[in-house]
Design a protein around this motif. Structure first.
Motif, PDB file in Angstrom:
ATOM      1  N   ASP A 138       0.826  -1.207   0.000  1.00 23.95           N
ATOM      2  CA  ASP A 138       0.000   0.000   0.000  1.00 23.95           C
ATOM      3  C   ASP A 138       0.856   1.252   0.000  1.00 23.95           C
ATOM      4  O   ASP A 138       0.544   2.246  -0.674  1.00 23.95           O
ATOM      5  CB  ASP A 138      -0.980  -0.002   1.170  1.00 23.95           C
ATOM      6  N   GLY A 139       1.986   1.226   0.737  1.00 22.54           N
ATOM      7  CA  GLY A 139       2.891   2.365   0.702  1.00 22.54           C
ATOM      8  C   GLY A 139       3.461   2.589  -0.683  1.00 22.54           C
ATOM      9  O   GLY A 139       3.535   3.731  -1.164  1.00 22.54           O
ATOM     10  N   ASP A 140       3.852   1.499  -1.347  1.00 20.15           N
ATOM     11  CA  ASP A 140       4.375   1.614  -2.711  1.00 20.15           C
ATOM     12  C   ASP A 140       3.325   2.179  -3.666  1.00 20.15           C
ATOM     13  O   ASP A 140       3.637   3.004  -4.533  1.00 20.15           O
ATOM     14  CB  ASP A 140       4.840   0.245  -3.216  1.00 20.15           C
ATOM     15  N   ILE A 141       2.088   1.725  -3.510  1.00 22.17           N
ATOM     16  CA  ILE A 141       1.013   2.197  -4.387  1.00 22.17           C
ATOM     17  C   ILE A 141       0.805   3.699  -4.220  1.00 22.17           C
ATOM     18  O   ILE A 141       0.714   4.448  -5.207  1.00 22.17           O
ATOM     19  CB  ILE A 141      -0.295   1.428  -4.087  1.00 22.17           C
ATOM     20  N   VAL A 142       0.727   4.166  -2.965  1.00 21.95           N
ATOM     21  CA  VAL A 142       0.462   5.588  -2.736  1.00 21.95           C
ATOM     22  C   VAL A 142       1.658   6.432  -3.154  1.00 21.95           C
ATOM     23  O   VAL A 142       1.491   7.538  -3.688  1.00 21.95           O
ATOM     24  CB  VAL A 142       0.061   5.842  -1.278  1.00 21.95           C
ATOM     25  N   ILE A 143       2.876   5.932  -2.958  1.00 22.03           N
ATOM     26  CA  ILE A 143       4.055   6.661  -3.446  1.00 22.03           C
ATOM     27  C   ILE A 143       3.983   6.828  -4.956  1.00 22.03           C
ATOM     28  O   ILE A 143       4.183   7.930  -5.487  1.00 22.03           O
ATOM     29  CB  ILE A 143       5.352   5.940  -3.033  1.00 22.03           C
ATOM     30  N   ALA A 144       3.712   5.736  -5.662  1.00 28.32           N
ATOM     31  CA  ALA A 144       3.638   5.805  -7.127  1.00 28.32           C
ATOM     32  C   ALA A 144       2.516   6.735  -7.581  1.00 28.32           C
ATOM     33  O   ALA A 144       2.668   7.481  -8.562  1.00 28.32           O
ATOM     34  CB  ALA A 144       3.430   4.407  -7.707  1.00 28.32           C
ATOM     35  N   TRP A 145       1.408   6.710  -6.888  1.00 29.35           N
ATOM     36  CA  TRP A 145       0.264   7.576  -7.206  1.00 29.35           C
ATOM     37  C   TRP A 145       0.636   9.044  -7.028  1.00 29.35           C
ATOM     38  O   TRP A 145       0.427   9.879  -7.926  1.00 29.35           O
ATOM     39  CB  TRP A 145      -0.888   7.187  -6.288  1.00 29.35           C
ATOM     40  N   ALA A 146       1.225   9.359  -5.862  1.00 28.54           N
ATOM     41  CA  ALA A 146       1.596  10.746  -5.581  1.00 28.54           C
ATOM     42  C   ALA A 146       2.650  11.245  -6.564  1.00 28.54           C
ATOM     43  O   ALA A 146       2.588  12.392  -7.030  1.00 28.54           O
ATOM     44  CB  ALA A 146       2.099  10.867  -4.144  1.00 28.54           C
ATOM     45  N   LEU A 147       3.634  10.416  -6.890  1.00 31.22           N
ATOM     46  CA  LEU A 147       4.666  10.827  -7.838  1.00 31.22           C
ATOM     47  C   LEU A 147       4.076  11.114  -9.213  1.00 31.22           C
ATOM     48  O   LEU A 147       4.458  12.087  -9.880  1.00 31.22           O
ATOM     49  CB  LEU A 147       5.738   9.741  -7.950  1.00 31.22           C
ATOM     50  N   SER A 148       3.153  10.290  -9.655  1.00 31.46           N
ATOM     51  CA  SER A 148       2.528  10.500 -10.958  1.00 31.46           C
ATOM     52  C   SER A 148       1.739  11.801 -10.990  1.00 31.46           C
ATOM     53  O   SER A 148       1.848  12.590 -11.947  1.00 31.46           O
ATOM     54  CB  SER A 148       1.610   9.319 -11.294  1.00 31.46           C
ATOM     55  N   LEU A 149       0.959  12.052  -9.940  1.00 28.68           N
ATOM     56  CA  LEU A 149       0.170  13.278  -9.885  1.00 28.68           C
ATOM     57  C   LEU A 149       1.072  14.510  -9.778  1.00 28.68           C
ATOM     58  O   LEU A 149       0.798  15.551 -10.379  1.00 28.68           O
ATOM     59  CB  LEU A 149      -0.788  13.226  -8.698  1.00 28.68           C
ATOM     60  N   ALA A 150       2.156  14.381  -9.018  1.00 31.49           N
ATOM     61  CA  ALA A 150       3.083  15.506  -8.879  1.00 31.49           C
ATOM     62  C   ALA A 150       3.780  15.813 -10.194  1.00 31.49           C
ATOM     63  O   ALA A 150       4.013  16.989 -10.526  1.00 31.49           O
ATOM     64  CB  ALA A 150       4.111  15.194  -7.802  1.00 31.49           C
ATOM     65  N   ALA A 151       4.116  14.777 -10.947  1.00 29.00           N
ATOM     66  CA  ALA A 151       4.746  14.998 -12.254  1.00 29.00           C
ATOM     67  C   ALA A 151       3.821  15.782 -13.175  1.00 29.00           C
ATOM     68  O   ALA A 151       4.267  16.662 -13.930  1.00 29.00           O
ATOM     69  CB  ALA A 151       5.107  13.660 -12.888  1.00 29.00           C
ATOM     70  N   GLN A 152       2.516  15.480 -13.101  1.00 30.66           N
ATOM     71  CA  GLN A 152       1.548  16.196 -13.919  1.00 30.66           C
ATOM     72  C   GLN A 152       1.375  17.634 -13.444  1.00 30.66           C
ATOM     73  O   GLN A 152       1.344  18.565 -14.253  1.00 30.66           O
ATOM     74  CB  GLN A 152       0.203  15.458 -13.875  1.00 30.66           C
ATOM     75  N   ARG A 153       1.280  17.824 -12.138  1.00 26.57           N
ATOM     76  CA  ARG A 153       1.015  19.170 -11.615  1.00 26.57           C
ATOM     77  C   ARG A 153       2.195  20.097 -11.802  1.00 26.57           C
ATOM     78  O   ARG A 153       2.033  21.265 -12.187  1.00 26.57           O
ATOM     79  CB  ARG A 153       0.649  19.099 -10.134  1.00 26.57           C
ATOM     80  N   TRP A 154       3.392  19.600 -11.506  1.00 30.20           N
ATOM     81  CA  TRP A 154       4.555  20.474 -11.450  1.00 30.20           C
ATOM     82  C   TRP A 154       5.522  20.263 -12.617  1.00 30.20           C
ATOM     83  O   TRP A 154       6.632  20.796 -12.596  1.00 30.20           O
ATOM     84  CB  TRP A 154       5.276  20.284 -10.124  1.00 30.20           C
TER      85      TRP A 154
END
Length: 353
Positions: A138-154
């Motif tokens: 679950d930690g890996d999933i949320v890390i990957a999710w946050a990184l993907s969204l951050a790449a899009q936002r920033w």
């Protein structure tokens, strides 16, 4: 089976009868109407926005070290992939790029495994190093999710690239084909036996998995999503039809509480309600919502856990974090003070996102 990667002692704090009465007096919202957008911002004029912004500042200042380590104050100040993942997601939601970058940097420097694109789950300040290299999916999933969204936002392509490698590693190492299903393992090691597989229902982070399916294609993730949904519909035990914190799957339709762990709807399984509400899985969260409503209808606090076999209940109420999740699911009042405990405070912020 090896020891589970999450042996954290979760503390709770009683909310008292007042919270239950307040919750009863609020109108219920449709669960299906509760949508989730991790990359959206709250309007600055919204009371929820102001509370969330204040909570984020408190959470960041209390639990994030200057170098970007998220500190679990309730468990000897250790750090783990769960905490780092929550920190990334919450920093993203607060539009706090500097804190996001600090947390991401510490996570990669200290938890990233060298043998696969996953993260060791536990780091101890006493040894200043990893003390359990097994991952927590679950930690890996949320890390990957946050990184993907951050790449899009920033517009940071390296975060998107890292997310893609982590997602691929999750599919390769944490998904197994058993009993005609694609099963999402809680970790790489220690959960598959010859006749059964041990799963954690709260590790199905539905909004993240839905995001993965959108960017990687349905073929990559739909079997995991659809089988996970089916398993959680089967994981309804006892009089209240609730999932237990840990389950065993021994056949296509054979699902039971894990025999070597307390058969409780407790500190892990409560996140079934959190991710289900955020991921619009009302069919999965309906029994939980019904159980919590029944408690409130009796004008009593929701117990922190219930044994799904015997019906025994905790003699203390949900933490502030659990109460916030209940508020998110039911559309009722949530605590207005941020808990001093890492886990409860994290739940509060995640429930308000």
């Amino acid at each position: 089976m090896a020891a589970e990667p999450r042996s954290i002692d979760r503390r709770t704090f009683s909310l008292g009868m007042l919270v239950a009465l307040a919750a009863c007096n609020r109108s219920e919202k449709s669960e299906a109407a509760m949508t989730y957008g991790a990359s959206s911002r709250f309007p600055s004029s919204s009371p929820t926005a102001m509370t969330t912004a204040s909570f984020w500042t408190q959470w960041r200042d209390r639990f994030v070290s200057p170098e970007g380590r998220v500190v679990d104050t309730g468990n000897g100040d250790i750090s783990h992939s769960e905490g780092q993942s929550y920190g990334l997601l919450l920093a993203l939601q607060a539009d706090d790029r500097a804190t996001f970058a600090r947390i991401a940097s510490w996570t990669e420097a200290n938890l990233a495994r060298s043998d696969m694109a996953l993260y060791a789950w536990r780091w101890d300040p006493q040894t200043r190093g990893v003390t359990d290299a097994n991952n927590a999916t679950d930690g890996d999933i949320v890390i990957a999710w946050a990184l993907s969204l951050a790449a899009q936002r920033w517009a940071e392509p390296q975060w998107g690239e890292r997310s893609a490698t982590v997602r691929a590693a999750i599919r390769q190492h944490c998904v197994v084909s058993r009993f005609g299903r694609q099963l999402l393992l809680p970790g790489v090691a220690g959960f598959v036996e010859s006749d059964k597989v041990v799963l954690n229902p709260s590790y199905f982070v539905w909004p993240a998995l839905d995001h993965f399916a959108r960017i990687d294609g349905m073929a990559a993730w739909n079997p995991v999503i659809s089988d996970g949904e089916d398993l959680l519909r089967l994981a309804r035990f006892g009089a209240h039809k609730l999932p237990s914190d840990w389950i065993v799957v021994s056949g296509e339709k054979a699902v039971a509480p894990a025999p070597d762990k307390p058969p409780r709807f407790g500190y892990d399984a409560i996140r079934v309600a959190l991710w289900g509400a955020q991921g619009n899985r009302s069919a999965i969260t309906a029994p939980i919502a019904s159980w919590w409503r029944s408690c409130l209808a009796q004008h009593r606090p929701i117990p922190a856990w219930v044994d799904v076999v015997t019906g025994e209940e905790a003699n203390y109420a949900l933490s502030n974090g659990g109460a916030a999740i209940a508020g998110r699911l039911l559309g009722t009042a949530s605590p207005t003070q941020l808990s001093e405990d890492y886990f409860a405070a994290s739940q509060q912020l995640l429930a308000q996102s």
